[in-house]
Design an enzyme around this catalytic site. Structure first.
Site, PDB file in Angstrom:
ATOM      1  N   GLU A   1      -1.584  -2.048  -5.357  1.00 24.01           N
ATOM      2  CA  GLU A   1      -0.650  -2.688  -6.298  1.00 24.01           C
ATOM      3  C   GLU A   1      -0.533  -1.865  -7.585  1.00 24.01           C
ATOM      4  O   GLU A   1       0.558  -1.719  -8.130  1.00 24.01           O
ATOM      5  CB  GLU A   1      -1.075  -4.125  -6.611  1.00 24.01           C
ATOM      6  CG  GLU A   1      -1.164  -5.057  -5.393  1.00 24.01           C
ATOM      7  CD  GLU A   1       0.087  -5.095  -4.531  1.00 24.01           C
ATOM      8  OE1 GLU A   1       1.173  -4.723  -5.019  1.00 24.01           O
ATOM      9  OE2 GLU A   1      -0.022  -5.465  -3.339  1.00 24.01           O
TER      10      GLU A   1
ATOM     11  N   ASP B   1      -0.455   2.816  -0.502  1.00 30.48           N
ATOM     12  CA  ASP B   1      -1.662   2.846   0.337  1.00 30.48           C
ATOM     13  C   ASP B   1      -2.491   4.090   0.033  1.00 30.48           C
ATOM     14  O   ASP B   1      -3.712   4.037  -0.072  1.00 30.48           O
ATOM     15  CB  ASP B   1      -1.280   2.861   1.832  1.00 30.48           C
ATOM     16  CG  ASP B   1      -0.914   1.468   2.332  1.00 30.48           C
ATOM     17  OD1 ASP B   1      -1.238   0.480   1.650  1.00 30.48           O
ATOM     18  OD2 ASP B   1      -0.304   1.380   3.416  1.00 30.48           O
TER      19      ASP B   1
HETATM   20 ZN   LIG Z   1       2.963  -2.864  -1.594  1.00 31.15          ZN
END
Ligand SMILES: [Zn+2]
Length: 651
Positions: free
Chosen positions: A489, A553
């Site tokens: 995030e 990621d």
């Molecule tokens: Zn995301």
């Protein structure tokens, strides 16, 4: 259950350097076979199922007794009982939408049409285009009214435009579905056939001018702020005055028309397509949008198309699950307030805040040591990082539901009132300052988000549980699982889209030209890598569409691994179950993405989902991470090996 990673999830017969996903998740896949009601079932869904059972318990405590009218308890309890009352739902059949169908059918001219389009929007439908209120990209502390392309029931423009066998099959079955639904709503075969042709014609026109996902990811391409006076000049053929007055925005001055092409095409459709065809289209929006709240015949046909054909799901979820999900949608924060009181321990919040802090400093260190970024841009990046607004668990203030009425007329009538209540709540924000304390997800949600407009990261209570977060587990587990989610995030603030917003959430370039170029060149390596992945025979991933999520990621893994090493530097963790702490970090990460999926759903998600498929969030992400090679001794002999110069290196 033991704390942390569970070796039963692994399949150690697979080689980690050949298929890490299978190695880490093969056991999980075998132990959690897809049931008929799922087209994809993974760790997220498993936890969400658990949350749903907890919510059911809370809701049933209310629905089993008589509650005082107007209280939140009455609203939750009664709506649940209405949703479960199959006898009444079937006795009513499609009658709850009859008067609105007739009202649409009685439209006589364009001016009535504009009013109707607005009224349908207020009841939660989006014919032709969507209208909403959200923060202004160029003035992020203020809310502005915005339009957005919409109006196609298949959701994705590609379903109307692509001509591969799978898409053509979906399109053919969609036509059959429309006809069946019109007939269920009381239309004759001839009328239903005509209506279907009209719907398909209008939706295809809307799909043709719609931006694709890659263009939608470019915030500048979707920002066209103008005065309403200019909008009227540019698109004079649409009845803006009628439309805005009806939705409660009579004196509206400014608007962001996200996609001008869409609005112009709508005006052209309204002025060239015969009225009776537009009536059919609007009736379809109502039939389609209300289907899951009517009698079982409508519900079943709706599932047959959207569940079975589009996603490959075999059977519908039981009624109580659908009911809990719908109540979650209607009274989400009211249910959430009960949920966190019973299920969210205060110490979880404390440990999460500590993790967030460590991740934040780890990202800061990584930014500082970047070789490809100038000191000038670094200073701005660090400033943005330090001003993250962090939300954990649940909101400090809760939404007020007192103006929402839940009563015993029909399920759909209640949903309509709820949609109307939400619409009024949203419209009321127009032209007002953005409330940064408002949450974009309910606390019971198994998910997390970054919002560029408020520069906030949010982790609802729902995700702060096993297998994402475990108070009893060691740092190898928690940094590998929730740590990477937190880092993910955070990285969204610096992905291909998020990096275009400054620390205050404004769409403003804070990069030097050269740093921007460097970033794009590095991001292109990621996009190309995911483009090259074959997700199904002959079907490739969409590297540009999934770029932001893949960068997140990647950043999440890098940041969290560094924070993990730092947190345990003074006190190294032991080998457990035969796995080193570094190995357990990556195994915990992979287990977050454990899951099974049907072939139909792979094809649907590849068109619709900005996230890569679970398997590729593991097997596509890890070959870019140096520490993963070291942890599992991956060498150039292994199929997943990537030479250093081909690996992604951004954050
Ligand atoms: Zn995301």
């Amino acid at each position: 259950m033991t704390a942390g990673i569970d070796p039963a999830n692994f399949d150690v017969s697979a080689a980690p350097g050949t298929d890490f996903f299978k190695y880490a998740c093969g056991g999980w896949q075998k132990n959690n076979p897809l049931t008929g009601e799922y087209s994809r079932f993974g760790s997220f869904d498993k936890l969400a199922e658990n949350n749903r059972k907890q919510l059911k318990g809370l809701i049933e405590e209310l629905s089993s007794k008589k509650n005082e009218r107007g209280t939140v308890a009455q609203k939750i309890g009664d709506l649940y009982n209405i949703a479960l009352d199959s006898t009444k739902l079937n006795a009513q059949g499609v009658s709850p939408i009859k008067s609105d169908l007739q009202k649409i059918g009685a439209v006589k001219n364009k001016s009535e049409l504009f009013k109707l389009v607005a009224e349908l929007r207020m009841m939660g439908l989006s014919p032709y285009f969507a209208l909403y209120v959200g923060s202004d990209d160029m003035n992020s502390s203020m809310n502005i009214v915005q339009t957005y392309q919409s109006g196609i029931s298949l959701g994705e423009r590609d379903y109307y435009l692509d001509n591969d066998a799978h898409t053509k099959d979906i399109r053919a079955k969609y036509q059959i579905h429309i006809v069946k639904m019109f007939k269920l709503a009381g239309f004759s075969e001839v009328e239903a056939q005509k209506a279907m042709k009209a719907v398909l014609n209008i939706e295809t026109r809307l799909a043709k001018v719609a931006y694709d996902h890659v263009k939608l990811r470019n915030p500048h391409a979707n920002y066209h702020k103008m005065t309403v006076a200019d909008l009227k000049k540019e698109v004079p053929a649409f009845g803006w005055d009628t439309f805005f007055t009806t939705v409660g925005l009579k004196d509206l001055k400014d608007i962001n028309v996200a996609q001008m092409e869409s609005v112009k095409e709508v005006a052209s459709i309204i002025n060239t397509v015969p009225l009776r065809e537009q009536i059919a289209y609007l009736q379809w929006k109502l039939i389609d949008g209300s289907a899951s709240y009517l009698g079982d015949k409508s519900v079943a046909q709706n599932f047959d198309f959207y569940g079975k054909t589009l996603s490959g799901t075999k059977e519908m979820k039981p009624r109580w699950k659908r009911a809990v999900s719908n109540i979650d949608g209607v009274l989400g924060e009211a249910v959430g307030q009960m949920y966190v009181k019973k299920y969210f321990p205060a110490e979880s919040k404390e440990r999460m805040l500590a993790l967030v802090k460590n991740l934040q400093s780890s990202l800061g260190e990584r930014i500082q040591s970047l070789s490809w970024m100038s000191a000038e841009t670094k200073a701005k990046a660090l400033e943005k990082l330090s001003t993250f607004y962090v939300k954990v668990g649940y909101p400090d203030k809760w939404r007020n539901y007192s103006a929402l009425e839940i009563k015993d007329d029909s399920y759909w009538a209640n949903i309509k009132r709820s949609n109307n209540f939400d619409f009024a709540y949203m419209i009321n924000k127009a032209g007002k300052p953005v409330d940064k304390d408002e949450w974009g997800m309910t606390p019971q949600t198994v998910n997390a988000y970054y919002n560029p407009a408020t520069n906030e990261i949010c982790f609802p209570a729902g995700i702060l549980q096993y297998p994402f977060f475990d108070m009893k587990a060691d740092d190898a587990f928690n940094y590998g699982a929730i740590g990477v989610v937190i880092g993910h995030e955070m990285t969204h603030g610096f992905d291909d889209q998020g990096r275009q917003y400054d620390k205050d959430g404004n769409l403003k370039d804070w990069w030097t030209a050269e740093d921007g170029k460097n970033f794009e060149a590095r991001a292109a390596v990621m996009a190309n890598f995911f483009d090259s992945i074959q997700v199904a025979p002959g079907v490739h991933g969409n590297g540009k569409f999934t770029l932001g999520e893949n960068i997140a990621d990647h950043g999440g893994l890098q940041i969290s691994f560094q924070a993990f090493k730092k947190a345990t530097a003074g006190n190294p963790l032991p080998v457990k179950d035969g796995f080193t702490p570094e190995q357990r970090f990556f195994l915990a990460y992979a287990n977050v993405w454990a899951g099974n999926i049907r072939p139909e759903e792979i094809l649907r998600l590849t068109k619709a989902d900005p996230h890569s498929l679970g398997k590729w969030r593991v097997d596509g992400a890890l070959p870019q991470i140096g520490a993963w090679y070291e942890a599992f001794n991956i060498t150039e002999k292994d199929p997943m090996f990537l030479p250093l110069e081909k690996r992604v290196s951004i954050w």
